[in-house]
Design an enzyme around this catalytic site. Structure first.
Site, short mmCIF file in Angstrom:
data_model
loop_
_atom_site.label_atom_id
_atom_site.label_comp_id
_atom_site.label_asym_id
_atom_site.label_seq_id
_atom_site.Cartn_x
_atom_site.Cartn_y
_atom_site.Cartn_z
N HIS A 258 35.61 32.10 39.02
CA HIS A 258 34.33 31.33 38.65
C HIS A 258 33.68 31.45 39.97
O HIS A 258 34.14 32.23 41.32
CB HIS A 258 34.87 30.34 39.05
CG HIS A 258 33.82 29.64 37.51
ND1 HIS A 258 32.46 29.11 38.13
CD2 HIS A 258 32.98 30.11 36.06
CE1 HIS A 258 31.67 28.69 37.05
NE2 HIS A 258 32.15 29.00 36.48
N ASP A 315 37.30 30.16 29.44
CA ASP A 315 37.70 31.09 28.45
C ASP A 315 38.75 31.46 28.39
O ASP A 315 39.02 32.30 27.14
CB ASP A 315 36.77 32.45 28.59
CG ASP A 315 35.63 32.27 28.54
OD1 ASP A 315 35.12 31.66 27.63
OD2 ASP A 315 34.93 33.11 29.72
N1 CMC Z 1 41.01 39.52 37.77
C1 CMC Z 1 41.60 39.88 38.98
N2 CMC Z 1 40.49 40.07 39.89
C2 CMC Z 1 39.84 39.02 39.89
C3 CMC Z 1 39.01 38.42 38.99
C4 CMC Z 1 40.12 38.61 37.81
N3 CMC Z 1 39.64 38.24 36.36
N4 CMC Z 1 37.99 37.44 39.22
C5 CMC Z 1 38.26 38.23 40.22
N5 CMC Z 1 38.93 39.32 40.58
C6 CMC Z 1 38.78 39.32 42.69
C7 CMC Z 1 37.60 40.59 42.61
O1 CMC Z 1 38.44 42.25 42.00
C8 CMC Z 1 36.88 40.72 44.36
O2 CMC Z 1 38.26 40.92 44.21
P1 CMC Z 1 37.48 41.71 45.47
O3 CMC Z 1 37.28 41.30 46.71
O4 CMC Z 1 38.56 43.01 46.09
O5 CMC Z 1 36.72 42.74 44.99
C9 CMC Z 1 37.44 38.95 43.62
O6 CMC Z 1 38.53 38.05 43.22
C10 CMC Z 1 35.92 38.65 44.37
O7 CMC Z 1 35.70 38.48 42.18
P2 CMC Z 1 34.33 38.30 41.98
O8 CMC Z 1 34.55 39.68 41.20
O9 CMC Z 1 33.76 39.20 42.94
O10 CMC Z 1 33.73 37.24 42.12
P3 CMC Z 1 32.19 36.79 41.14
O11 CMC Z 1 32.27 35.23 41.68
O12 CMC Z 1 31.03 37.78 41.41
O13 CMC Z 1 32.54 36.95 39.84
C11 CMC Z 1 34.05 36.25 37.60
C12 CMC Z 1 33.02 36.03 39.19
C13 CMC Z 1 34.06 35.49 36.51
C14 CMC Z 1 32.48 37.46 36.91
C15 CMC Z 1 35.47 37.19 37.98
O14 CMC Z 1 36.34 36.73 38.81
C16 CMC Z 1 35.42 38.28 37.01
O15 CMC Z 1 34.88 38.92 36.34
N6 CMC Z 1 37.03 36.99 35.61
C17 CMC Z 1 36.93 37.95 34.66
C18 CMC Z 1 35.79 37.87 33.52
C19 CMC Z 1 35.75 36.52 32.99
O16 CMC Z 1 36.64 35.88 33.19
N7 CMC Z 1 34.72 36.11 32.58
C20 CMC Z 1 34.48 34.80 32.20
C21 CMC Z 1 34.17 33.48 33.28
S1 CMC Z 1 33.71 32.01 33.94
C22 CMC Z 1 32.96 31.73 31.95
C23 CMC Z 1 32.14 32.74 30.74
O17 CMC Z 1 30.60 32.45 32.15
O18 CMC Z 1 32.22 32.85 30.46
#
Ligand code: CMC
Length: 365
Positions: A258, A315
């Site tokens: 998140h 989720d």
């Molecule tokens: N699985 C694997 N790696 C992850 C995940 C995950 N679920 N979440 C974050 N990471 C890694 C990501 O790849 C990144 O790695 P690196 O620094 O090596 O590039 C690091 O952790 C930081 O993550 P980020 O994607 O830069 O974080 P963000 O704040 O930009 O994105 C997020 C947050 C929720 C989009 C992301 O955690 C994600 O894509 N999660 C999976 C999709 C998901 O469950 N989305 C629902 C979000 S919450 C409720 C909603 O909005 O519906």
């Protein structure tokens, strides 16, 4: 050149009275009330709170619930539209069309007064579950059902979808799902909606902007992804290999991580408890056990490799509940929208009340 915050991370864009998040402590409040307390209320009371800004008294709640029940019905034209909008892999595509058609059938569509907008909010809150259930039943060659006024918002949705009344535990689970999904500050869909509202586009258009943004797998679409993952992993023993395989290829595991929470998402804690309860009632606890193992492996891997754990988001365990409630994956994002629509409308009104067009800058390269 000013510093660019990719993804607008940490940027505070506006004041809001609708919800408060403390991502470090894992606190979420709607209009000053803790999510743990809200989870024990009805969706009607919580949606009233979001839309009107205060907890309803007994008479106000009774009048509001009665009005929602009247508005649950959709007319013959809308039923035909739902029949024609035979969605493919994603029911939200049809729901988007349904809301557009609702706008065109609404005599108050062009009236942007608060009173007219509150009427639109009630119509959307009441009709979304009916639209989704009718759409689903038509697609499956089943006769659409009329809403049952004796049932709560959540229980009525499950009844119209599945054709049988849910158990008390199932009804509690779906009601909690709508409440916990109702509002979450400037998440992507709400921000998109506020941008649309800031141009003084009408409320239906703003809601559709929010709905389209909810669809993506990094936002509301993650719920569908989690449901598919639960089937793919199938048994708890596979969780470890599944996660390691995905992480080695830098693929995301849906339902984790998140932008704001650096601690356990308080909604996930409530969803997890509820998922355990529905699994126990069902008798087959496999999906729940698969989910628990995925959570353990993700926590361990992120702590070991990155020095910081990762937690399930809203989720994750909601998707486990959907599996037990027999909500098909292609409906998951639309069901999320049933809850979220009250938060969206609240943000829409707040934007209109203290508006300045939202228009940031880009750095030309
Ligand atoms: N699985 C694997 N790696 C992850 C995940 C995950 N679920 N979440 C974050 N990471 C890694 C990501 O790849 C990144 O790695 P690196 O620094 O090596 O590039 C690091 O952790 C930081 O993550 P980020 O994607 O830069 O974080 P963000 O704040 O930009 O994105 C997020 C947050 C929720 C989009 C992301 O955690 C994600 O894509 N999660 C999976 C999709 C998901 O469950 N989305 C629902 C979000 S919450 C409720 C909603 O909005 O519906």
């Amino acid at each position: 050149m000013q510093e660019i915050k990719k993804g607008l991370e940490g940027i505070v864009a506006l004041d809001t009275r609708i919800s408060f998040i403390d991502g470090m402590q894992g606190i979420l409040r709607y209009r000053g009330i803790d999510i743990e307390q809200l989870a024990g209320m009805t969706y009607d009371a919580v949606s009233y709170l979001l839309v009107n800004g205060e907890i309803p008294n007994e008479q106000e709640l009774a009048a509001y619930s009665a009005r929602l029940k009247t508005e649950r019905r959709i007319n013959g034209e809308m039923t035909d539209i739902m029949r024609i909008c035979n969605y493919g892999s994603e029911a939200l595509d049809s729901l988007r069309t349904a809301i557009s058609c609702t706008a065109q059938m609404d005599y108050e569509n062009d009236n942007n007064s608060l009173e007219a907008n509150k009427n639109k909010a009630i119509r959307l809150i009441a009709k979304l579950p009916t639209m989704i259930a009718v759409m689903y039943r038509c697609k499956n060659g089943e006769i659409p059902l009329q809403p049952d006024d004796d049932l709560s918002h959540g229980a009525n949705f499950l009844y119209m979808l599945r054709g049988e009344e849910p158990s008390a535990i199932e009804a509690e689970a779906i009601e909690k799902d709508f409440i916990l999904s109702a509002e979450h500050e400037l998440n992507p869909s709400t921000f998109a909606l506020r941008i649309a509202a800031s141009t003084l586009a009408d409320a239906y258009s703003a809601i559709i902007a929010g709905l389209c943004t909810l669809k993506g797998p990094l936002h509301g679409g993650a719920r569908k992804g989690v449901m598919e993952m639960l089937d793919e992993v199938a048994v708890p023993e596979n969780a470890n290999d599944y996660v390691l395989y995905k992480l080695a290829r830098k693929q995301k595991i849906m339902g984790f991580g998140h932008r704001v929470y650096r601690n356990y998402d308080p909604r996930s804690r409530i969803f997890k408890e509820m998922a355990k309860k529905v699994a126990k009632e069902n008798g087959d606890t496999t999906y729940y056990e698969v989910a628990e193992n995925l959570e353990h492996v993700m926590y361990r891997e992120f702590l070991e490799v990155r020095g910081r754990p990762i937690y399930p988001n809203v989720d994750f365990y909601s998707a486990v509940i959907y599996k037990y409630l027999q909500i098909p994956p292609e409906l998951a994002t639309s069901v999320f929208a049933i809850g979220r629509v009250s938060g969206w409308t609240a943000h829409c009104f707040e934007q209109y009340t203290d508006n300045r067009v939202i228009r940031p800058r880009a750095h030309y390269v």
